[in-house]
Design a protein around this motif. Structure first.
Motif, PDB file in Angstrom:
ATOM      1  N   GLN A  47       0.831  -1.201   0.000  1.00 50.00           N
ATOM      2  CA  GLN A  47       0.000   0.000   0.000  1.00 50.00           C
ATOM      3  C   GLN A  47       0.867   1.254   0.000  1.00 50.00           C
ATOM      4  OE1 GLN A  47      -2.917   0.197   3.107  1.00 50.00           O
ATOM      5  NE2 GLN A  47      -3.689   2.192   2.475  1.00 50.00           N
ATOM      6  N   GLN A  48       1.924   1.254   0.800  1.00 47.98           N
ATOM      7  CA  GLN A  48       2.840   2.389   0.806  1.00 47.98           C
ATOM      8  C   GLN A  48       3.516   2.553  -0.553  1.00 47.98           C
ATOM      9  OE1 GLN A  48       5.142   1.034   4.243  1.00 47.98           O
ATOM     10  NE2 GLN A  48       4.497   2.858   5.392  1.00 47.98           N
ATOM     11  N   ASN A  51       1.112   4.118  -2.815  1.00 47.12           N
ATOM     12  CA  ASN A  51       0.936   5.530  -2.492  1.00 47.12           C
ATOM     13  C   ASN A  51       2.060   6.394  -3.051  1.00 47.12           C
ATOM     14  OD1 ASN A  51      -1.449   5.078  -1.117  1.00 47.12           O
ATOM     15  ND2 ASN A  51      -0.466   4.895   0.886  1.00 47.12           N
ATOM     16  N   THR A  97       1.179   7.017  -6.476  1.00 45.40           N
ATOM     17  CA  THR A  97       0.111   8.008  -6.513  1.00 45.40           C
ATOM     18  C   THR A  97       0.647   9.417  -6.275  1.00 45.40           C
ATOM     19  OG1 THR A  97      -1.524   6.397  -5.775  1.00 45.40           O
ATOM     20  CG2 THR A  97      -2.058   8.712  -5.437  1.00 45.40           C
ATOM     21  N   ALA A  98       1.663   9.546  -5.416  1.00 49.01           N
ATOM     22  CA  ALA A  98       2.261  10.864  -5.162  1.00 49.01           C
ATOM     23  C   ALA A  98       2.817  11.457  -6.447  1.00 49.01           C
ATOM     24  CB  ALA A  98       3.359  10.747  -4.109  1.00 49.01           C
ATOM     25  N   VAL A 137       7.765  10.478  -0.265  1.00 44.53           N
ATOM     26  CA  VAL A 137       6.542  11.030  -0.860  1.00 44.53           C
ATOM     27  C   VAL A 137       6.832  12.381  -1.508  1.00 44.53           C
ATOM     28  CG1 VAL A 137       4.232  11.919  -0.361  1.00 44.53           C
ATOM     29  CG2 VAL A 137       4.996   9.784   0.690  1.00 44.53           C
ATOM     30  N   ALA A 174      -2.491   3.575  -6.152  1.00 41.63           N
ATOM     31  CA  ALA A 174      -2.764   3.380  -4.728  1.00 41.63           C
ATOM     32  C   ALA A 174      -3.844   2.335  -4.522  1.00 41.63           C
ATOM     33  CB  ALA A 174      -3.175   4.702  -4.086  1.00 41.63           C
TER      34      ALA A 174
END
Length: 417
Positions: free
Chosen positions: A63-64, A67, A70-71, A120, A370
């Protein structure tokens, strides 16, 4: 030099151009190709190949990892329209230089950081850099060669295949030679490439003369936003683009989970890169010969098959077929979709339409990586995520059958809602 590739008369004399005469055509196209390698491959697609080693070294969950993808997509979404405004005001050349330098800074940060929040930030900066680099490069080169826009887009987009070839060979080699620090070295190499590419843009990618460009960009914006054909293309572009990013991030990990070694999986990715080098120019030629809608339908169907095969055959043959099909089709599909977008509106509104459909693409990229990472984490495997991709691509295939038939002998704006 062929007449279709002859330089227009005059170039921009603003602050962003340092040459009084344009460089050779092949030098300009090669520089644009380098920008694609840095801004698209190194800043976006290479993350999927670096991810397994980066995730293991830093202890990230899926998940990280999603993400972080997604960032980058969020950074791209935030500045994609702003980059067009900036390029119109200050010129494409300086916009591209700023974008490439932003990616270089992001690469440096990734190579040195371990804290998740910093990662991120750096991934978001990569998205900023891509927004300021890729679309302005396409627009600048099409401005130089408006009569051969499809050929130009296909030639420059072949950089995606060349870049994936390089990354697919480099990442496993670095892993074998440097172990846990290999992913940091890879980001560092990307940073150096970014700085050299920024210098190349300053030297070899001047602005074309376009005194009326700003005024033209202010014409018919609301009509474009309500153009049914542009909306359909945007939805299709969003689906194929976001599902491609999901497979770019997670298919390599899926292959490793399926029992392939990092070297074999890397070689498959490299092979896919080789095929995609020729995909853009070849598919563009086919689209010119047989019609853009027909070629889009064929390529979306191939994408559907290529994404579904590893679900039914999660071994070396299945992953090999996936990388072959994706490599042979996806660069060409993006090329034909962008060319179709420029023909859905009048010529002076083409750049606005491309930015608009790219917004669809960027929003989908913000959500899908994500979501895919979350599905993989919660389901304990990759099958559910790629099953979702197959369903979305099937929707894109249906959309392709509702596109306006090709209009030969010129383009007129499609219907407005």
């Amino acid at each position: 030099m062929p007449q279709a590739f002859a330089h227009p008369q005059g170039i921009s004399t603003g602050m962003t151009s340092i040459r009084k005469s344009p460089p050779p055509v092949w030098v300009m196209l090669a520089t644009g190709l380098l920008v694609v390698v840095v801004a698209l491959v190194f800043a976006r697609l290479a993350y999927g190949l670096i991810l397994p080693f980066m995730r293991e070294s830093l202890g990230l969950n899926y998940q990280q990892a999603g993400n972080l993808g997604t960032a980058a997509a969020l950074g791209y979404l935030c500045l994609i329209m702003a980059s067009g405004v900036f390029a119109a005001r200050w010129g494409g050349q300086i916009t591209i230089v700023i974008g490439v330098l932003l990616t270089a800074i992001g690469f440096c940060g990734l190579s040195l950081s371990s804290h998740y929040l910093l990662l991120v930030v750096w991934m978001t900066l990569l998205g900023f850099g891509t927004a300021f680099s890729y679309t302005p490069t396409i627009s600048l080169l099409v401005g130089w060669f408006p009569q051969r826009r499809a050929a130009v887009i296909g030639a420059v987009n072949s950089g995606a295949g060349i870049g994936m070839l390089l990354v697919g060979a480099m990442v496993p080699y670095l892993q074998g030679a440097f172990g846990d620090s290999s992913w940091r070295l890879a980001w560092g190499i990307f940073a150096l490439a970014g700085m050299l590419t920024a210098a190349a843009v300053l030297l070899f990618l001047p602005n074309p003369a376009a005194p009326d460009a700003v005024q033209q960009q202010r014409t018919g914006i609301k009509a474009i936003y309500r153009n049914r054909e542009v909306i359909r293309i945007g939805l299709l572009y969003a689906i194929i683009g976001s599902t491609y990013v999901v497979q770019a991030i997670f298919m390599y990990s899926f292959a490793l989970a399926g029992g392939l070694s990092p070297v074999v999986a890397g070689r498959l990715a490299a092979m896919s890169g080789i095929l995609s080098i020729f995909s853009g120019p070849l598919c563009g030629a086919l689209a010119d010969r047989f019609g853009r809608r027909r070629v889009i339908q064929l390529l979306v169907f191939a994408d559907l098959i290529g994404t579904g095969i590893p679900l039914l055959w999660p071994g070396l043959p299945g992953f090999a077929l996936h990388y072959i099909i994706i490599g042979a089709t996806m660069s060409g599909l993006f090329t034909v979709v962008l060319a179709t977008t420029t023909e859905a509106v009048s010529a002076r509104e083409a750049s606005i339409a491309v930015s608009y459909v790219t917004m669809f693409y960027a929003v989908a990229q913000l959500i899908c990586p994500a979501a895919a990472g979350l599905v993989i984490e919660r389901s304990g495997g990759f099958s559910s995520a790629f099953t979702g991709s197959v369903v979305l691509i099937a929707v894109a295939f249906i959309l392709s059958w509702h596109m306006t038939p090709d209009r030969l002998g010129g383009s007129q704006p499609a219907k407005i809602m």
